[in-house]
Write an enzyme that holds these catalytic residues in place. Structure first.
Site, PDB file in Angstrom:
ATOM      1  CB  SER A  35      -0.930   0.001   1.219  1.00 51.70           C
ATOM      2  OG  SER A  35      -0.188  -0.169   2.410  1.00 51.70           O
ATOM      3  CG  ASN A 122      -3.867  -5.209  12.637  1.00 57.33           C
ATOM      4  OD1 ASN A 122      -3.253  -5.041  11.576  1.00 57.33           O
ATOM      5  ND2 ASN A 122      -4.229  -6.402  13.076  1.00 57.33           N
ATOM      6  CB  THR A 167     -42.300  24.673  -8.502  1.00 59.75           C
ATOM      7  OG1 THR A 167     -43.392  25.179  -9.270  1.00 59.75           O
ATOM      8  CG2 THR A 167     -42.207  25.476  -7.201  1.00 59.75           C
ATOM      9  CG  HIS A 168     -43.078  21.274 -11.384  1.00 65.09           C
ATOM     10  ND1 HIS A 168     -43.319  19.935 -11.130  1.00 65.09           N
ATOM     11  CD2 HIS A 168     -43.814  21.962 -10.468  1.00 65.09           C
ATOM     12  CE1 HIS A 168     -44.177  19.823 -10.133  1.00 65.09           C
ATOM     13  NE2 HIS A 168     -44.492  21.037  -9.696  1.00 65.09           N
ATOM     14  CB  SER A 289     -15.199  25.513 -27.840  1.00 66.96           C
ATOM     15  OG  SER A 289     -15.132  24.700 -28.991  1.00 66.96           O
ATOM     16  CE  LYS A 295     -20.312  26.409 -26.081  1.00 66.99           C
ATOM     17  NZ  LYS A 295     -20.276  24.968 -26.394  1.00 66.99           N
ATOM     18  CG  ASN A 297     -17.771  25.655 -22.995  1.00 63.66           C
ATOM     19  OD1 ASN A 297     -18.818  26.067 -23.497  1.00 63.66           O
ATOM     20  ND2 ASN A 297     -16.831  25.041 -23.684  1.00 63.66           N
ATOM     21  CD  GLU A 302     -19.849  22.375 -18.443  1.00 59.54           C
ATOM     22  OE1 GLU A 302     -20.165  21.487 -19.236  1.00 59.54           O
ATOM     23  OE2 GLU A 302     -19.112  23.329 -18.756  1.00 59.54           O
ATOM     24  CD  GLN A 334      -2.764  -2.584   1.976  1.00 60.01           C
ATOM     25  OE1 GLN A 334      -2.123  -2.946   2.945  1.00 60.01           O
ATOM     26  NE2 GLN A 334      -2.462  -2.963   0.746  1.00 60.01           N
ATOM     27  CE  LYS A 337      -4.249   2.716   4.991  1.00 58.13           C
ATOM     28  NZ  LYS A 337      -5.142   1.527   4.978  1.00 58.13           N
TER      29      LYS A 337
HETATM   30  N1  ARG Z   1      -1.114  -1.402   5.191  1.00 62.48           N
HETATM   31  C1  ARG Z   1      -2.050  -1.940   6.122  1.00 62.48           C
HETATM   32  C2  ARG Z   1      -3.414  -1.256   5.967  1.00 62.48           C
HETATM   33  O1  ARG Z   1      -3.455  -0.273   5.346  1.00 62.48           O
HETATM   34  C3  ARG Z   1      -1.570  -1.748   7.516  1.00 62.48           C
HETATM   35  C4  ARG Z   1      -2.057  -2.753   8.471  1.00 62.48           C
HETATM   36  C5  ARG Z   1      -1.542  -4.091   8.097  1.00 62.48           C
HETATM   37  N2  ARG Z   1      -1.813  -5.077   9.068  1.00 62.48           N
HETATM   38  C6  ARG Z   1      -1.676  -6.364   8.834  1.00 62.48           C
HETATM   39  N3  ARG Z   1      -1.926  -7.185   9.794  1.00 62.48           N
HETATM   40  N4  ARG Z   1      -1.269  -6.806   7.668  1.00 62.48           N
HETATM   41  O2  ARG Z   1      -4.424  -1.703   6.465  1.00 62.48           O
END
Ligand code: ARG
Length: 469
Positions: A35, A122, A167-168, A289, A295, A297, A302, A334, A337
């Protein structure tokens, strides 16, 4: 950092968890499970959390003061390296947590290996995300505040400007532009309240839950929570490492906020069109454009409207991520994120664009007036007039309906008819009728709390400002 640690191919025994493994991780699996490419953005909060953890460990006697000081100095050095762009993130070290820990050990030697005493990735990652999100909520609240202030200023400037209310999407009754803008403001006030409410549940500290069951060391969770500015430690270790409600709640508030911005955007897009032509958006918020030279825009509205889709999607991603997950931590988590980070980035960007753009909006009040007059928007005022003269509302409705049909056939608004023409439909109509048939008369008559009268708009702006101090 040693060459081995920098390389993306380490043997299993070089992994912080490699002790029980007999063959290296498959090269693809290593990339697939890492990650670090995206969680490195947590480095600052990871280091802040580690410094507090080491401080607590020394306080309870698990680390010596000297070890604590070495660790803190080392972590500060690692942070400086990251911020100077000198840090090489290694995929083989999987995530931000193990990259930083390995770099610490490279710097200060064996003492670095003591930092992870009494914690797990964790509870560490759950803490990092909460610290990160708490900061980002504060930044978002600032931008939201800026946008809200901009809307109040614009509403005050446009308190007397008359436009058709819809309205509408059909012309309904005249309203003041300021009143319309204050409707947007109210939506954003609720968004701000939701974010602050969510922040209360973000600001609780999971650290100390360790892997899932707690730890055998005599940790002081209240101390760590204090050091990190959390309101309190979490109550249950299993829940601590598995709970991602706070991220879902944030994304849900964000989705609603973006949904509101998408509604504003839709109106801005309509209002800048040649067909409405109600407002002018300065060139710096628009693009042209490549083929059609005429144009201009409204790209910012948007794009914000479009970006609502991805935030709504992130909310569904997180809900689905957590659905059916058994306790406690699972690697699935994981995946929390990227949706969370992108939600934060998208909301911040959209709010910034809006907060910059709103003060620059200029109304084209003459066009708004013409549009308000064109749609028989004072028809309800004529009905109310007749009721006040003693006609039953249903009969009044019928009389006005016939007057409007006449106006449609003649191509004229009610206020452009003569008294004699209007009297064809009711004897109750006398020459004071023109006071209520004008646009000004119509908006001024709605002079109560929450109504569209210009004085009510000004009073609402004052109340809003007073409530914000
Ligand atoms: N990179 C992991 C996450 O984002 C960190 C925790 C990993 N824990 C594990 N027991 N593999 O969740």
């Amino acid at each position: 950092m040693t060459d081995q640690k920098k390389s993306d191919q380490t043997t299993s025994s070089e992994k912080p968890w490699g002790g029980r493994f007999s063959e290296p991780t498959d090269a693809f699996v290593e990339r697939f499970t890492a990650s670090v490419d995206f969680d490195q953005r947590l480095y600052h909060h990871d280091i802040t959390g580690s410094i507090a953890h080491a401080t607590m460990l020394a306080k309870v006697g698990v680390l010596t003061d000297d070890e604590r000081d070495q660790i803190i100095e080392g972590l500060k050095g690692v942070k400086a390296d990251i911020e100077a762009g000198r840090f090489e993130w290694s995929v083989s070290l999987e995530d931000v947590h193990m990259n930083i820990e390995a770099a610490l050990t490279d710097r200060i030697g064996i003492t670095g290996k003591k930092l992870h005493t009494g914690r797990s990735r964790n509870d560490q990652v759950a803490t990092d995300i909460r610290l990160y999100l708490r900061d980002e909520i504060d930044v978002i609240a600032e931008e939201l505040n800026r946008l809200q202030n901009g809307l109040l200023d614009l509403a005050e400037r446009e308190a007397d400007t008359i436009m058709p209310g819809f309205t509408h999407l059909q012309t309904a009754q005249p309203v003041t532009f300021g009143h319309h803008l204050l409707a947007w403001y109210e939506m954003l006030v609720r968004d701000g309240e939701r974010l602050q409410d969510c922040r209360k549940r973000v600001n609780v500290m999971p650290l100390g839950a360790a892997a899932l069951a707690g730890t055998t060391y005599p940790i002081d969770r209240n101390l760590t929570a204090d050091l990190l500015g959390f309101d309190r430690p979490t109550e249950n270790s299993l829940d601590s490492v598995s709970d991602r409600d706070f991220a879902i709640e944030f994304c849900s508030s964000a989705a609603l906020l973006m949904t509101h911005l998408s509604r504003f955007s839709e109106e801005l897009v309509l209002w800048t069109s040649a067909q409405f032509d109600f407002i002018d958006l300065p060139d710096r918020f628009c693009t042209g454009s490549s083929i059609m030279p005429q144009k201009k825009n409204p790209d910012v509205p948007e794009l914000v409207r479009g970006k609502t889709g991805r935030v709504n999607g992130h909310l569904i991603s997180l809900l689905t991520l957590m659905k059916s997950q058994p306790l406690a931590y699972n690697k699935d988590n994981q995946e929390d994120k990227e949706p969370l980070f992108d939600t934060v980035d998208t909301v911040k960007g959209s709010l910034k664009a809006y907060a910059d753009m709103i003060p620059a909006i200029r109304s084209k009040s003459a066009n708004m007036r013409v549009a308000a007059k064109n749609g028989f928007s004072t028809a309800t005022d004529l009905a109310d007039y007749l009721v006040k003269k003693g006609v039953a509302f249903r009969d009044a409705h019928e009389i006005v309906g016939k007057s409007v049909a006449f106006g449609v056939a003649e191509g004229r608004d009610l206020s452009d008819m003569t008294l004699e023409e209007l009297q064809q439909f009711s004897d109750y109509i006398t020459d004071d009728v023109f006071d209520v048939l004008t646009l000004e008369g119509s908006v001024q008559a709605r002079d109560h709390l929450g109504g569209t009268a210009p004085d009510q708009v000004r009073a609402a702006v004052q109340r809003a400002r007073a409530g914000r101090k």
